[in-house]
Design a protein around this motif. Structure first.
Motif, PDB file in Angstrom:
ATOM      1  N   GLU A 107      -1.325   0.765   4.812  1.00 21.62           N
ATOM      2  CA  GLU A 107      -1.946   2.035   5.166  1.00 21.62           C
ATOM      3  C   GLU A 107      -1.188   3.185   4.486  1.00 21.62           C
ATOM      4  OE1 GLU A 107      -4.610   2.565   6.863  1.00 21.62           O
ATOM      5  OE2 GLU A 107      -5.011   0.594   7.743  1.00 21.62           O
ATOM      6  N   GLY A 108      -1.925   4.267   4.253  1.00 23.68           N
ATOM      7  CA  GLY A 108      -1.272   5.472   3.757  1.00 23.68           C
ATOM      8  C   GLY A 108      -1.094   5.552   2.256  1.00 23.68           C
ATOM      9  N   VAL A 109      -1.699   4.631   1.484  1.00 26.22           N
ATOM     10  CA  VAL A 109      -1.605   4.722   0.025  1.00 26.22           C
ATOM     11  C   VAL A 109      -2.545   5.834  -0.452  1.00 26.22           C
ATOM     12  CG1 VAL A 109      -1.997   3.544  -2.167  1.00 26.22           C
ATOM     13  CG2 VAL A 109      -1.026   2.287  -0.237  1.00 26.22           C
ATOM     14  N   PRO A 110      -2.025   6.887  -1.099  1.00 23.41           N
ATOM     15  CA  PRO A 110      -2.909   7.969  -1.573  1.00 23.41           C
ATOM     16  C   PRO A 110      -3.936   7.437  -2.558  1.00 23.41           C
ATOM     17  CG  PRO A 110      -0.592   8.598  -1.724  1.00 23.41           C
ATOM     18  CD  PRO A 110      -0.617   7.134  -1.427  1.00 23.41           C
ATOM     19  N   CYS A 111      -5.158   7.945  -2.457  1.00 28.04           N
ATOM     20  CA  CYS A 111      -6.241   7.413  -3.280  1.00 28.04           C
ATOM     21  C   CYS A 111      -7.155   8.534  -3.744  1.00 28.04           C
ATOM     22  CB  CYS A 111      -7.029   6.386  -2.477  1.00 28.04           C
ATOM     23  SG  CYS A 111      -8.502   5.769  -3.290  1.00 28.04           S
ATOM     24  N   ASP A 112      -7.449   8.546  -5.036  1.00 30.38           N
ATOM     25  CA  ASP A 112      -8.456   9.437  -5.602  1.00 30.38           C
ATOM     26  C   ASP A 112      -9.665   8.599  -5.988  1.00 30.38           C
ATOM     27  OD1 ASP A 112      -6.977  11.728  -5.359  1.00 30.38           O
ATOM     28  OD2 ASP A 112      -6.158  11.648  -7.384  1.00 30.38           O
ATOM     29  N   GLY A 113     -10.856   9.054  -5.602  1.00 29.66           N
ATOM     30  CA  GLY A 113     -12.080   8.347  -5.966  1.00 29.66           C
ATOM     31  C   GLY A 113     -12.999   9.225  -6.793  1.00 29.66           C
TER      32      GLY A 113
END
Length: 343
Positions: free
Chosen positions: A322-328
């Protein structure tokens, strides 16, 4: 049943004639309200124009002789005589459940890439017929393979595989035949593409690949294995959905590799671990998950919007912290000629 011009019923008969036997779920591919499509589909079945084949975990349909005759009559009434010769022949079908699964997967992949992906596509049945002209026996194993077709980007060719609703074992002889055919063509092999019915099927492959990644080649040598991603075979993974169809459009464009690099360079942080699945491949993520990392080292993940459900399923199974930064990014922006924007 009367077939009206430009009606949903006529559209369904057109799709059934153009692509042949199809799984029921492709009705969600159509750019029409699903309730209208479902209602027209049921009326066509009651009229005997479409017929359904059912098996555990499978439901497909095909156009009947009566349905094909009604479609041809509707076309003749609504078009000029010079267009009548353009009506395709009645497609092949089967009522055998196991054969229906194989045939409908081949046709579904064609509809996904040609109809949604708008890209050059050739089915494994067409390839098999080409091989039979050269050597009748060389194509025998293709019918047992998960291989369903190929797409081209310039001189680059990707082989397409349909795994249904989860991970499956590839047929080694079929794989060999497909590779021999590819070497005989004036083409350059590029990424293999694996299709599944849902995102959960893709996560099955990722979870199994993560297990295999930690095994030595000697440990795997004498085991009968389902498909797993390796460093040498870092395949593209796609769910069969309308949103993923935009990826198929983008993947077939000549400037696709350059665009992926451009977006990755813009998203890459100055330090820390950078992960990207913009090219459709997941090896970087698998390698990250297979190792222990310093919690103080930042992690940044960049994906397409249609891949978000895959991340959700990875989180649900406890495979991704949990908590992995993600850009989509919106893949549809790129297909519409717009600079992809963040989700």
């Amino acid at each position: 049943m009367r077939i009206f011009r430009n009606s949903t019923a006529e559209y369904l008969l057109l799709i059934s004639t153009a692509y042949g036997q199809l799984p029921y779920r492709v009705l969600t591919f159509l750019p029409l309200p699903y309730e209208n499509v479902k209602d027209a589909f049921q009326k066509l079945c009651r009229a005997g124009y479409l017929e359904i084949v059912k098996a555990p975990g499978h439901k497909s349909f095909f156009i009947t002789d009566a349905g094909y005759a009604a479609y041809c009559e509707a076309i003749r009434k609504s078009t000029k005589p010079q267009y009548w010769d353009e009506i395709p022949n009645k497609p092949e079908f089967t009522r055998n459940a196991q054969k229906a699964i194989r045939l409908s997967r081949i046709n579904e992949a064609q509809m996904f890439f040609f109809f949604l992906g708008q890209t050059s596509y050739q089915t494994s049945l067409e390839i098999k017929r080409e091989m039979e002209k050269k050597d009748a026996r060389s194509s025998d194993s293709l019918k047992y393979s998960r291989f369903v077709g190929k797409i081209k980007r310039g001189k680059q060719v990707s082989l397409i595989y349909h795994f249904g609703n989860g991970n499956q074992r590839l047929n080694s002889n079929g794989e060999c035949n497909a590779s021999v055919w590819l070497r005989e063509e004036d083409t350059i092999p590029c990424e293999k593409i694996i299709l599944t019915e849902t995102e959960k099927g893709l996560v099955d492959i990722l979870e199994y690949s993560l297990w295999a990644l930690n095994k030595s080649s000697d440990a795997l040598r004498h085991m009968q294995l389902n498909y797993y991603i390796s460093y040498d075979d870092n395949a593209v993974l796609l769910p069969l959905s309308r949103d993923a169809g935009y990826f198929a459009q983008a993947f077939g464009r000549e400037d696709w590799p350059q665009m992926v690099r451009y977006l990755e360079d813009g998203a890459r942080p100055a330090d820390g671990i950078f992960l990207s699945t913009l090219d459709g491949r997941w090896m970087d993520v698998l390698v990250y998950l297979s190792k222990e990392h310093d919690p103080d080292v930042s992690v940044h993940l960049t994906i397409w919007d249609f891949q978000l459900p895959i991340l959700t399923e990875l989180h649900r199974r406890g495979l991704l912290p949990e908590g992995v930064p993600c850009d989509g990014y919106h893949i549809s922006d790129y297909c519409n000629g717009i600079q992809p924007d963040l989700v």
